[in-house]
Design an enzyme around this catalytic site. Structure first.
Site, PDB file in Angstrom:
ATOM      1  N   SER A  35     -57.738   4.998  38.393  1.00  0.00           N
ATOM      2  CA  SER A  35     -56.923   5.372  37.230  1.00  0.00           C
ATOM      3  C   SER A  35     -55.678   6.157  37.605  1.00  0.00           C
ATOM      4  O   SER A  35     -55.688   6.932  38.574  1.00  0.00           O
ATOM      5  CB  SER A  35     -57.772   6.223  36.285  1.00  0.00           C
ATOM      6  N   TYR A  92     -62.462  13.431  34.546  1.00  0.00           N
ATOM      7  CA  TYR A  92     -62.360  11.967  34.585  1.00  0.00           C
ATOM      8  C   TYR A  92     -61.473  11.538  35.756  1.00  0.00           C
ATOM      9  O   TYR A  92     -61.865  10.726  36.598  1.00  0.00           O
ATOM     10  CB  TYR A  92     -61.785  11.463  33.253  1.00  0.00           C
ATOM     11  N   LYS A 147     -62.319   1.007  21.244  1.00  0.00           N
ATOM     12  CA  LYS A 147     -62.256   2.293  21.944  1.00  0.00           C
ATOM     13  C   LYS A 147     -61.947   3.417  20.947  1.00  0.00           C
ATOM     14  O   LYS A 147     -61.760   4.576  21.327  1.00  0.00           O
ATOM     15  CB  LYS A 147     -61.185   2.253  23.040  1.00  0.00           C
TER      16      LYS A 147
HETATM   17  N1  LIG Z   1     -57.471   1.395  29.408  1.00  0.00           N
HETATM   18  C1  LIG Z   1     -56.751   2.171  30.211  1.00  0.00           C
HETATM   19  O1  LIG Z   1     -55.604   2.543  29.884  1.00  0.00           O
HETATM   20  C2  LIG Z   1     -57.308   2.604  31.548  1.00  0.00           C
HETATM   21  C3  LIG Z   1     -56.466   3.351  32.395  1.00  0.00           C
HETATM   22  C4  LIG Z   1     -56.951   3.738  33.637  1.00  0.00           C
HETATM   23  C5  LIG Z   1     -58.234   3.384  34.032  1.00  0.00           C
HETATM   24  N2  LIG Z   1     -59.047   2.692  33.179  1.00  0.00           N
HETATM   25  C6  LIG Z   1     -60.403   2.342  33.661  1.00  0.00           C
HETATM   26  O2  LIG Z   1     -60.578   0.965  33.487  1.00  0.00           O
HETATM   27  C7  LIG Z   1     -61.962   0.677  33.220  1.00  0.00           C
HETATM   28  C8  LIG Z   1     -62.059  -0.105  31.929  1.00  0.00           C
HETATM   29  O3  LIG Z   1     -61.491   0.691  30.888  1.00  0.00           O
HETATM   30  P1  LIG Z   1     -61.390   0.214  29.393  1.00  0.00           P
HETATM   31  O4  LIG Z   1     -60.094   0.682  28.875  1.00  0.00           O
HETATM   32  O5  LIG Z   1     -61.762  -1.217  29.322  1.00  0.00           O
HETATM   33  O6  LIG Z   1     -62.514   1.134  28.732  1.00  0.00           O
HETATM   34  P2  LIG Z   1     -63.795   0.739  27.883  1.00  0.00           P
HETATM   35  O7  LIG Z   1     -64.432   2.032  27.520  1.00  0.00           O
HETATM   36  O8  LIG Z   1     -63.447  -0.213  26.811  1.00  0.00           O
HETATM   37  O9  LIG Z   1     -64.702  -0.020  28.965  1.00  0.00           O
HETATM   38  C9  LIG Z   1     -65.668   0.610  29.756  1.00  0.00           C
HETATM   39  C10 LIG Z   1     -66.990  -0.080  29.514  1.00  0.00           C
HETATM   40  O10 LIG Z   1     -67.993   0.564  30.329  1.00  0.00           O
HETATM   41  C11 LIG Z   1     -69.177   0.612  29.578  1.00  0.00           C
HETATM   42  N3  LIG Z   1     -70.020   1.707  30.054  1.00  0.00           N
HETATM   43  C12 LIG Z   1     -69.805   3.034  29.878  1.00  0.00           C
HETATM   44  N4  LIG Z   1     -70.811   3.727  30.424  1.00  0.00           N
HETATM   45  C13 LIG Z   1     -71.672   2.818  30.955  1.00  0.00           C
HETATM   46  C14 LIG Z   1     -72.902   2.918  31.640  1.00  0.00           C
HETATM   47  N5  LIG Z   1     -73.466   4.115  31.893  1.00  0.00           N
HETATM   48  N6  LIG Z   1     -73.538   1.797  32.034  1.00  0.00           N
HETATM   49  C15 LIG Z   1     -72.979   0.569  31.774  1.00  0.00           C
HETATM   50  N7  LIG Z   1     -71.820   0.413  31.118  1.00  0.00           N
HETATM   51  C16 LIG Z   1     -71.178   1.533  30.709  1.00  0.00           C
HETATM   52  C17 LIG Z   1     -68.745   0.827  28.137  1.00  0.00           C
HETATM   53  O11 LIG Z   1     -69.741   0.407  27.209  1.00  0.00           O
HETATM   54  C18 LIG Z   1     -67.480   0.014  28.062  1.00  0.00           C
HETATM   55  O12 LIG Z   1     -67.710  -1.282  27.556  1.00  0.00           O
HETATM   56  C19 LIG Z   1     -62.660   2.021  33.164  1.00  0.00           C
HETATM   57  O13 LIG Z   1     -63.240   2.261  34.434  1.00  0.00           O
HETATM   58  C20 LIG Z   1     -61.534   3.004  32.894  1.00  0.00           C
HETATM   59  O14 LIG Z   1     -61.842   4.278  33.376  1.00  0.00           O
HETATM   60  C21 LIG Z   1     -58.603   2.286  31.958  1.00  0.00           C
END
Ligand SMILES: NC(=O)c1ccc[n+]([C@@H]2O[C@H](COP(=O)([O-])OP(=O)(O)OC[C@H]3O[C@@H](n4cnc5c(N)ncnc54)[C@H](O)[C@@H]3O)[C@@H](O)[C@H]2O)c1
Length: 336
Positions: A138, A160, A199
């Site tokens: 991230s 985080y 989200k």
């Molecule tokens: N969206 C952004 O802007 C952004 C930016 C930087 C990093 N990220 C990273 O990208 C990845 C995806 O992010 P996103 O935006 O799709 O978020 P999101 O929350 O929609 O997706 C994360 C998924 O992980 C699942 N999850 C959470 N805890 C869990 C567990 N203990 N066991 C199994 N599944 C679990 C959730 O149910 C969710 O579907 C994440 O790792 C996030 O940290 C996202």
């Protein structure tokens, strides 16, 4: 659009976090372009449990996967019996997106157990099978580090960002010992696009401002929003980065942004222009002053070099592509 020559057809692909925003888009990308691939989505999905900040413990939602025809494994990363089950699948690729993605969740124990400790198992699985592992790091690893944010100059401001930085350190350490391993960490900046609605409050400002405007309200921004700039990246470019990272020129940690910061004011203005409204802006005090990132802009030169990644979608174009979905959600989910 096909982003690489990688032979995904006939392969077994694990997408963790596949019921979430980025993971579900990845699942549909493979389903659409590689119909002979076996796609396995692992996700905890959501239940009614919340963290202390009132937000859901996991944001996965079945509606993100309507139309998906692969296999779903509803499981918790923190379940120690999971790893034996995963071994049985014979995966050829791992795209690890699952995490607590909520940057305002401050329980350090749960954050580090879920995001960091479980990551070790994916590294072991990838090494054991000699397969590529692409995972979500991230832009939050940079915290208040100066722009342009560059790999190697991190300063996370919350647990985080710290959890993601420690995942990256684990990767570096692994790559020192196994230089031929294909492990790539992708530091996404501010991602926006379809399938982020579930989200809730942590969805992008593009969606939130879009819905304010569609409700006939004046968009609300912090005072000085024309000077608060972020590297907003459209989901299609994030998918491109993931696909290219599955066969990197060089393993490692890479930024995924546009390299071009834009302001929150610009988002509101582009939305109003494309929606044909002229509501002006309602400014509110910024309660986070002192701990707020005023400028994020990814240094993407190494990503272009090491992954062959080139962002293709400007903020104007991303919003244009996203608007039909923003309107659809407003009709079907918000207004009801
Ligand atoms: N969206 C952004 O802007 C952004 C930016 C930087 C990093 N990220 C990273 O990208 C990845 C995806 O992010 P996103 O935006 O799709 O978020 P999101 O929350 O929609 O997706 C994360 C998924 O992980 C699942 N999850 C959470 N805890 C869990 C567990 N203990 N066991 C199994 N599944 C679990 C959730 O149910 C969710 O579907 C994440 O790792 C996030 O940290 C996202």
């Amino acid at each position: 659009m096909i982003y690489s020559d990688e032979p995904f057809n006939g392969k077994t692909i694990l997408i963790t976090g596949g019921a979430g925003f980025i993971g579900s888009n990845l699942a549909f990308y493979f389903q659409r372009h590689y119909p002979d691939a076996k796609i396995v989505v692992l996700d905890l999905f959501r239940n009614n449990e919340t963290f202390d900040n009132g937000n859901l413990k996991s944001f996965g939602h079945f509606k993100n996967l309507l139309g998906f025809t692969g296999e779903i494994l509803c499981a918790d990363l923190n379940d120690p019996t999971l790893w034996e089950r995963l071994r049985g699948y014979g995966f050829d690729y791992i795209f690890h997106q699952a995490a607590i993605s909520d940057t305002t969740m401050y329980d350090q124990t749960i954050m580090l157990q879920t995001n960091l400790n479980t990551f070790k198992y994916f590294i072991d699985l990838a090494l054991e099978r000699n397969i590529p592992l692409v995972y979500a790091s991230s832009g939050a690893t940079y915290g208040d580090a100066e722009a342009p944010q560059t790999v190697g100059r991190e300063a996370p401001q919350n647990v985080y960002g710290f959890s993601k930085l420690m995942m990256d350190h684990l990767t570096r350490d692994t790559l020192k010992r196994y230089p031929d391993a294909k492990i790539v960490g992708l530091r996404y900046f501010n991602v926006y696009g379809p399938r982020e609605f579930y989200k809730n409050k942590t969805a992008s400002m593009v969606l939130q401002l879009g819905h304010q405007i569609l409700a006939g309200k004046t968009p609300k921004l912090f005072t000085g929003s024309d000077t608060i700039r972020r590297d907003f990246i459209y989901i299609d470019d994030v998918i491109q980065a993931n696909i290219k990272a599955a066969n990197p020129r060089q393993s490692g940690i890479y930024n995924v942004g546009t390299g071009n910061a834009r302001s929150f004011q610009e988002i509101a203005d582009i939305l109003q222009e494309q929606l044909g409204t002229d509501y002006g802006t309602d400014y509110i005090d910024n309660p986070y002053i002192g701990s707020y990132q005023f400028l994020t802009e990814a240094d993407i030169a190494p990503s272009i070099e090491g992954l062959g990644y080139t962002p293709q979608v400007t903020l104007e174009e991303g919003i244009r592509r996203y608007l039909p979905e923003i309107k659809h959600l407003f009709q079907t989910e918000v207004k009801r």
